[in-house]
Design a protein around this motif. Structure first.
Motif, short mmCIF file in Angstrom:
data_model
loop_
_atom_site.label_atom_id
_atom_site.label_comp_id
_atom_site.label_asym_id
_atom_site.label_seq_id
_atom_site.Cartn_x
_atom_site.Cartn_y
_atom_site.Cartn_z
N ALA A 183 0.85 -1.17 0.04
CA ALA A 183 0.17 -0.07 -0.07
C ALA A 183 1.01 1.23 0.03
N PHE A 184 0.43 2.43 -0.48
CA PHE A 184 1.01 3.63 -0.59
C PHE A 184 1.03 4.38 0.91
N THR B 113 -1.89 10.99 -9.82
CA THR B 113 -2.85 11.83 -10.58
C THR B 113 -3.41 12.95 -9.52
N LEU B 114 -3.16 14.23 -9.90
CA LEU B 114 -3.29 15.26 -9.16
C LEU B 114 -4.50 16.03 -9.86
N THR B 115 -5.60 16.23 -8.88
CA THR B 115 -6.70 17.12 -9.33
C THR B 115 -6.70 18.31 -8.58
N TYR B 116 -6.65 19.48 -9.25
CA TYR B 116 -6.50 20.85 -8.77
C TYR B 116 -7.99 21.26 -8.29
N PHE C 78 -4.50 4.27 -3.87
CA PHE C 78 -4.75 5.12 -2.91
C PHE C 78 -5.55 6.52 -3.49
N GLU C 79 -6.42 6.97 -2.50
CA GLU C 79 -7.02 8.41 -2.95
C GLU C 79 -6.97 9.17 -1.64
N GLY C 80 -6.44 10.20 -1.86
CA GLY C 80 -6.32 11.15 -0.66
C GLY C 80 -6.72 12.80 -1.08
#
Length: 880
Positions: free
Chosen positions: A595-596, A630-633, A671-673
């Motif tokens: 896991a991350f 992946t980075l969402t602004y 992973f999502e955060g």
């Protein structure tokens, strides 16, 4: 309100403050269990004299549905049925707080007792205890261990793990069943502080753990005739060690955040951290300013300071998740020393955010004082207050032998510490202690001190014995250190991970050292993994101080489970050692899908325009290469990265708001955060007079300054000037012309905010001040202007009516010119007074009061005029 009423109200508030000072708490308990219908029932409720628990929070988790459902209750009493139903397959847990504001079980979920249908909610290990048994013949004591388990949950093995003074673990098997398991630890001498836990394992390899509070055991064996001094005995001198929170379930985690006031902002310190890798995967902190703010931290370890940007008056709430993905501790509050909502606290003074929380005690410890010649001992308590804390009183609450019977003594201030003593004692004592400190200004604190057991042997039963290697004739036979054999001492030092990656190889590294005073000669070293032997090596000899390093490569396996790794030195007991109990290391290692572990702020930046670094690691804290991040602004745009060998990607913080982060890689859990970046604002003076110095401050909405910000200032004449904010995040310049100034702020090419301010001459300021006074008196809203005009009209009408009718107050007929002028002045004075009274009433009590007074003036004048007319008419009739 008159003075008497004011004093009455102040007296009521003073009485309420005195009554509200909490008495020292004697501890709180509550147990929740499921009834036959699956509803939650409260049992074993106790909180001093109130017999209710102030706050109880229940969490019900459904597999596959993410965050558990939360239910909050207040004033829960014995036998209450809470409207929460736990269905088959769901798990339930709870936290609570007592009426004194003492936090109980902060940051961990206590399982709710269930039925067979709710197997996941069953508390497998219900209780465990340690009891000493003295053997006067051997001048030693054994420790009897007993665990009460739930017989409805079949177990394959129950083991007892313990540490003596935190140095090296030992594990013994416990026998018995189906609900009582026991074991006896070998004989001990002198003083030992035992840290212990019971581990229960079922046939599928699932393990539950129940950790006991540390207990100090001490056997005092004194014979004054031996000529030993108090220092030789090394008895009863034991520094207090911090109690660890008990928990149930090996997959459970523990985290407590302690609030500390650090100037203008909050400082949170993580303590009581427990998880399989001694860190908590993810901690989220919530607080309100003008909106809900969320800060996230990863891999939080014990003692770590969390940099939270909340104001010191904010109410902070936190939740966290352990490395297994199980949600824990949802909805715990940490309260500041002062609330920022006094109206709410006036209505609900018992709410946690309204109760003062304080840390008054730095440390507390029980010290021993032995009188050898009298064969007796005392307990001395010493409490050190936190630096800057000023407790009014410090109480030592203790119980001797019977834990339910508490006594209390006030400690005296001795310099910078508080101290007190009890005793003397000449027999067996079980001592249970808590320290209670009071402070009227900052609140109260209750702190537990580790329990202890002491036993003193009668001097006639103690034979004088030689103490090896102290270079003294202890037994008075004329010889020093006779018959003291110098033996080898084999010990193990290991650096083996507590979690490994499924389908991966890992290395088990350990070192064997001879800590004794002679050669070991030949012995064996064995290592087994999942009950299979992977290493069996013979060592010909280890000299005193010599070490031997070992590295064994092992395959983790292809299933998520727990496996046992066992290292044994000299398993056949070929070597006679001075200590024979430290030749084994046993570890339960969790095999997990990788896991991350993501650090959202690897370079510790957080202001718009800064470059932010995110570091990606795995569960073994190794940098992850070629992960897709992946980075969402905040505006919805996305940017994709591939992590390099360092696991670090960089990007610019261009927008305020929430950034979403998603990480993926083959053989890793997705992973999502998210993390948040505060907006920037500017503070400046407007209007400002020509010739004054203007200061523009650039900071976040939480008051953190933004140094290095560029400010482009445009004057009313169109001139543009470029300025740079200093380390304090501000620029200063002199205003030289009147009109409108405008400015733009940017950092590293990122536009942040714009603003404008007005300059004016002194005359304009005076006019503005006058206008402001009129505006404050009349009101700023259109309705205020209408009501003020009505009041002014009524006041003027009352004054004119009174002026025109006031001639009835004076004599009529033939008057001299001077009398008529004097009467005219009287009329003007009365009219002016009647005009002023409503206006004063408006300033003091508002428009309604002013209007009523004006109407009363006119009515009173009309009544007075009628009365005077009737009186004069009556007088005229009498004269006729």
């Amino acid at each position: 309100m008159n003075r008497t009423a004011c004093w009455f109200v102040l007296g009521i508030f003073a009485l309420f403050a005195l009554v509200s000072v909490p008495a020292p708490s004697t501890g709180s308990t509550i147990q929740l269990e499921l009834n036959a219908q699956g509803f939650v029932k409260a049992t074993f409720v106790n909180d001093g004299s109130s017999n209710s628990i102030q706050f109880v929070t229940v969490f019900v988790a459904t597999p596959g549905q993410g965050t558990p459902a939360r239910y909050d209750f207040t004033n829960v009493k014995q036998g209450d049925i809470l409207p929460v139903q736990v269905l088959s397959g769901q798990t339930a847990s709870y936290n609570f707080m007592d009426n004194d504001g003492e936090l109980i079980g902060v940051g961990w979920n206590k399982p709710i007792y269930g039925t067979t249908a709710q197997e996941a909610a069953i508390l497998v290990i219900e209780s465990a205890s340690m009891t000493p048994v003295v053997d006067e013949n051997t001048l030693s004591y054994t420790i009897s261990v007993e665990a009460d388990v739930n017989e409805n949950h079949p177990l394959q093995s129950v083991q007892f793990e313990y540490y003596m003074d935190s140095n090296g673990s030992r594990t013994v098997s416990m026998a018995g069943g189906p609900n009582i398991y026991s074991a006896v630890l070998p004989g001990f001498r002198g003083e030992n502080t035992v840290y212990a836990a019971v581990h229960a394992m079922d046939a599928q390899g699932k393990t539950w753990t129940y950790e006991l509070n540390p207990f100090t055991f001490n056997l005092i064996a004194i014979n004054p005739l031996c000529g030993l001094t108090e220092g030789d005995q090394n008895v009863l001198v034991q520094a207090q060690k911090e109690s660890r929170i008990s928990f149930a379930g090996s997959n459970d985690s523990v985290l407590e955040l302690r609030y500390q006031n650090d100037g203008d902002h909050s400082k949170l310190v993580a303590s009581h951290v427990y998880d399989e890798d001694q860190s908590i995967q993810e901690v989220q902190v919530f607080y309100y300013t003008d909106q809900l703010v969320n800060q996230k931290f990863t891999n939080v370890r014990s003692g770590q300071v969390l940099s939270v940007s909340a104001p010191a008056t904010a109410e902070i709430q936190y939740s966290y998740m352990d490395s297994d993905g199980a949600a824990q501790g949802m909805g715990f509050f940490l309260s500041p020393k002062k609330t920022n909502d006094p109206e709410f606290c006036q209505e609900q003074p018992q709410h946690i955010s309204c109760k003062p929380q304080s840390v008054l005690i730095e440390s507390a410890q029980v010290l021993g004082r032995v009188e050898t010649l009298k064969v007796q001992y005392y307990y001395d308590m010493e409490v050190i207050p936190l630096e800057g804390a000023l407790p009014q009183q410090v109480f030592w609450q203790y119980s001797l032998n019977d834990k339910s019977y508490a006594q209390s003594t006030e400690l005296s201030k001795d310099g910078s510490v508080y101290a007190g003593s009890i005793g003397p004692f000449r027999d067996e004592q079980f001592l249970y202690s808590r320290i209670y400190a009071t402070s009227a200004s900052t609140g109260n604190e209750l702190k537990s001190v580790p329990d202890r057991w002491d036993f003193i042997l009668a001097s006639e039963n103690v034979q004088c014995q030689e103490i090896c290697f102290d270079k003294k004739d202890n037994d008075l036979d004329g010889f020093v250190d006779e018959d003291c054999a110098i033996l080898p001492q084999l010990a193990i030092e290991e650096s083996i991970p507590s979690a490994v990656v499924r389908d991966d190889n890992f290395e088990a590294k350990f070192t064997v050292i001879n800590e004794g005073g002679s050669d070991s000669n030949e012995f064996e070293v064995k290592l087994s993994w999942n009950h299979q032997t992977y290493m069996n090596e013979k060592i010909s000899n280890l000299s005193p101080g010599e070490t031997r390093d070992f590295t064994v490569s092992l395959f983790a396996g292809n299933q998520e489970t727990k496996k046992e790794l066992l290292i044994k030195v000299d398993p056949s007991n070929q070597v006679q050692e001075s200590i024979e109990t430290d030749n084994e290391v046993k570890k339960l290692i969790s095999v997990q899908t990788n896991a991350f572990e993501i650090d959202f702020n690897a370079n510790q930046t957080g202001i718009l325009g800064d470059e932010r670094q995110i570091q990606v690691r795995d569960i073994l804290r190794r940098n992850v290469k070629d992960a897709t991040l992946t980075l969402t602004y905040p505006d919805g745009t996305t940017q994709a990265f591939k992590t390099p060998a360092t696991g670090i990607i960089s990007f610019r913080l261009t927008l305020p708001g929430t950034y979403l982060v998603k990480a993926t890689k083959e053989k890793f859990k997705e992973f999502e955060g998210e993390f948040s970046v505060d907006a920037l604002i500017t503070r400046f003076k407007s209007p400002i007079n020509v010739g004054e110095t203007q200061t523009i401050i650039v900071e976040t909405i939480n008051g953190i300054r933004a140094p290095g910000t560029g400010i482009e200032v445009r004057t009313p004449g169109g001139k543009i000037e470029f300025l740079q904010a200093d380390e304090a995040g501000q620029v200063t310049f002199q205003v030289k012309e009147g009109g409108n100034y405008s400015f733009k702020a940017s950092r590293n090419g990122i536009s942040l905010t714009e603003g404008q301010f007005i300059t004016q001459q002194i005359l304009q300021e005076v006019i503005g001040t006058v206008f402001g006074f009129v505006s404050d008196f009349v009101g700023k809203e259109p309705l205020d202007w209408v009501l003020s005009a009505v009041v002014l009209a009524l006041a003027a009408a009352a004054a004119l009516y009174t002026f025109s009718r006031s001639k009835q107050l004076f004599e009529t007929g033939m008057l001299a010119e001077s009398d008529r002028r004097r009467h005219a002045l009287y009329q003007l004075a009365v009219g002016a007074i009647f005009l002023a009274i409503p206006l004063v009433a408006k300033a003091v009590s508002g428009n309604t009061a002013a209007a009523i007074i004006a109407l009363l003036e006119m009515g009173g004048t009309a009544i007075m005029e009628y009365v005077l007319k009737q009186a004069r008419k009556t007088a005229s009739i009498r004269v006729q």
